[in-house]
Design a protein around this motif. Sequence first.
Motif, PDB file in Angstrom:
ATOM      1  N   ASP A 138     -36.683  29.948  54.883  1.00 59.95           N
ATOM      2  CA  ASP A 138     -38.071  30.528  54.551  1.00 59.95           C
ATOM      3  C   ASP A 138     -37.616  30.606  52.966  1.00 59.95           C
ATOM      4  OD1 ASP A 138     -40.384  31.652  54.240  1.00 59.95           O
ATOM      5  OD2 ASP A 138     -39.715  33.596  54.943  1.00 59.95           O
ATOM      6  N   LEU A 139     -38.708  30.026  52.359  1.00 59.47           N
ATOM      7  CA  LEU A 139     -38.624  29.991  51.043  1.00 59.47           C
ATOM      8  C   LEU A 139     -40.007  30.879  50.465  1.00 59.47           C
ATOM      9  CD1 LEU A 139     -37.736  26.543  49.745  1.00 59.47           C
ATOM     10  CD2 LEU A 139     -36.102  28.539  49.916  1.00 59.47           C
TER      11      LEU A 139
ATOM     12  N   LEU B 186     -42.545  29.723  54.538  1.00 60.59           N
ATOM     13  CA  LEU B 186     -42.726  28.442  54.014  1.00 60.59           C
ATOM     14  C   LEU B 186     -41.313  27.681  53.928  1.00 60.59           C
ATOM     15  CD1 LEU B 186     -45.131  26.935  52.705  1.00 60.59           C
ATOM     16  CD2 LEU B 186     -44.098  27.636  50.783  1.00 60.59           C
ATOM     17  N   ASP B 187     -41.324  26.456  54.552  1.00 57.82           N
ATOM     18  CA  ASP B 187     -40.019  25.736  54.371  1.00 57.82           C
ATOM     19  C   ASP B 187     -39.940  24.906  53.144  1.00 57.82           C
ATOM     20  OD1 ASP B 187     -41.503  23.075  54.665  1.00 57.82           O
ATOM     21  OD2 ASP B 187     -41.457  23.495  56.585  1.00 57.82           O
ATOM     22  N   TYR B 188     -39.171  24.118  52.913  1.00 52.70           N
ATOM     23  CA  TYR B 188     -38.738  23.502  51.541  1.00 52.70           C
ATOM     24  C   TYR B 188     -39.806  22.403  51.448  1.00 52.70           C
ATOM     25  CZ  TYR B 188     -37.062  19.049  53.734  1.00 52.70           C
ATOM     26  OH  TYR B 188     -37.056  18.035  54.144  1.00 52.70           O
ATOM     27  N   ASN B 189     -40.390  22.069  52.483  1.00 50.23           N
ATOM     28  CA  ASN B 189     -41.683  20.839  52.300  1.00 50.23           C
ATOM     29  C   ASN B 189     -42.807  21.312  52.284  1.00 50.23           C
ATOM     30  OD1 ASN B 189     -41.700  17.795  52.264  1.00 50.23           O
ATOM     31  ND2 ASN B 189     -42.587  18.038  54.138  1.00 50.23           N
TER      32      ASN B 189
ATOM     33  N   PHE C 162     -32.003  21.655  51.221  1.00 48.55           N
ATOM     34  CA  PHE C 162     -32.805  20.708  51.315  1.00 48.55           C
ATOM     35  C   PHE C 162     -33.611  20.822  49.833  1.00 48.55           C
ATOM     36  CE2 PHE C 162     -32.019  20.764  55.747  1.00 48.55           C
ATOM     37  CZ  PHE C 162     -31.990  19.535  56.217  1.00 48.55           C
ATOM     38  N   ALA C 163     -33.926  21.909  49.514  1.00 50.12           N
ATOM     39  CA  ALA C 163     -34.843  22.198  48.310  1.00 50.12           C
ATOM     40  C   ALA C 163     -33.918  21.885  47.239  1.00 50.12           C
ATOM     41  CB  ALA C 163     -35.341  23.530  48.292  1.00 50.12           C
ATOM     42  N   ASP C 164     -32.519  22.051  47.094  1.00 48.06           N
ATOM     43  CA  ASP C 164     -31.545  21.761  45.988  1.00 48.06           C
ATOM     44  C   ASP C 164     -31.170  20.424  46.104  1.00 48.06           C
ATOM     45  OD1 ASP C 164     -31.799  24.326  44.821  1.00 48.06           O
ATOM     46  OD2 ASP C 164     -30.561  25.252  46.281  1.00 48.06           O
ATOM     47  N   GLY C 165     -31.573  19.584  47.230  1.00 52.35           N
ATOM     48  CA  GLY C 165     -31.108  18.358  47.074  1.00 52.35           C
ATOM     49  C   GLY C 165     -29.358  18.204  47.199  1.00 52.35           C
TER      50      GLY C 165
END
Length: 441
Positions: free
Chosen positions: A164-165, A172-175, A299-302
Motif C-alpha cells: 500500500d503506497l 493504492l498499489d504501485y500501478n 515493483f515501484a522501485d523496479g
Amino acid sequence: MKKPARPSAIPTLALLACLLAVLPAAAFAGELDTDTDGIPDFADNCLDTPNADQYDSNGDGYGNICDADLDDSGFVTFPDLAQMEAAFFSNPASPSWNPHADFNNDGSINFLDLLVMEELFFGPPGPSGMSCAGSIPCPEPRQVFAWPMPGNDASDWVISNYVDLQAGPGFLDYNGGTKTYDGHRGVDIDVPTFREMDADFPILAVTQGTVLDVEDGNFDRNTTCIDSSNSDSNFVTVGHPNGWKTIYHHLKQNSVVVAVGDIVDPGDTLGVVGSSGCSTAPHLHLETHDPDGIVRSPFADGLWDSPPPYDTPLGFMDATIYDMAIADVDMIKDPLPNATVVPEDGTLGTGLSIAGGDVGDDIELFIIDVASTLEIASFQIGMPADSRHTYWIWNRSLAGQPQGDYQLQVFLNGSLSHTHDFEIGPAEQPFQQVHHSVPAA
C-alpha cells in the motif's frame, strides 16, 4: 579517503561515502572482495586492482585505475594515448591537466599512469562490480531481485496483494490500482492450498545477503487472522550489502534451513511456505526495507529482474474433490485427499482455487459419463470483477445416476484446464459391531 586536490572526484566519492555511512561494519562480513582493498565487490568500481579511494573522475562507474578509455569509445586505443601525451607531466595547476588520465590518483600524470594505459591498451574499461558501471550519473548500487518462489504465475502461485503506497487512510498499489489494502507493508504471494505447504513448497532468497534474524517455532496452519500483527509469524530477515533488508513472513513451522550469520545467494532456499501468524491461507508476505527502515515496493522501485504482469490472467491452480458437499471455503484451503469414489445417491463436492481473471472470463465445470460420453451436469461461473485469487464451490447431487466411471472437467475460457476421474459406487451400508459387556460409548 580522497586527496583534497581532486574536486572532480567528489561526486563518485560522495556516493561511496554515503553508502559506507548507511552500511554497518557487520554488513561487510563475508562479502566478496576480489582485490582485497576493503571495498566489497558489489560497490567496487575496479575489481582487479586495489583502489580503496574509489577515484572515478568521470563518474562512469569504472575507477580510473582500470579506466584508460579517455575518449569513452569503449576501448583503450590510440586516441586515448594522444590525450595522455597532451597531458603528460602535468598536474592540477597546469593548463594541460586532464584528471581522467591520472589513473593512480597521485596528482601527476607520469610514467606510472602510462604503465596503466599500456596494461589496458586495446581493452575495454573495467571490470567494475558496480551495477551502474557505464552510466552517468552513477546511482546508488542496488541489487536486482529474483522471484522468491519456483514455478509459474497463475498456476503455482499468484500475487494477492501489493504494498500500500497511499499515505494515511485509503490504499493504492504501485500501478495506481487497488490490489492491496490499507496499511499493507509487503507483497503477498499465494500458493493454491495447504497441499503445497505439506509438500514443502520452498521460499527462495531474492538476492545475495546475510541472515539477520529467524523465527521458526510458531503454529503454521491458520485460516483466520485474529490480530493485525505478524508477531507470531515464522520469518527470515536477510540484510543486503546496500543496506536494504528483505523479510519473508508466514513460513511453515520448523522449516527454516538458514541461521543468523549465513550468507545466502539468489535462489537459495530459506524455508517453506506456510500460514503462520496473521494469515488466512498459505502464502509468502515479502517485505522490503531501505537503509532507513522505510517499507519499499520492489515493483515501484523496479527491483525485479523479471516481474510478473500486473493483471494476472485467469489460471487454474487446484481442484479439491469431496464425496460430500463442501460446507465452507476452509475445506478448499486445507483439503483432504481428493475422493475417487462417490457413494450412489451421494454428492460430488468440487472446490476450485483460481488465479486472476477479469469481467468476461468464465469457468465451466462438466460431469461426463465415461461409458456414454454424455454430459450429466454442468455449472458456469462468470468472473464478477478483476480478481487476484478466488475460491469457488460447486456441490452436485448424483442421485439417480447409475454406478460407473465418471469424469469432472474444468474449462477456463473454453480451454480444458483440469480433469478428475471418479467412480459412483455402492452406497455405504452403516453397521454396528456388538461387543458384549462393553458400554456403547
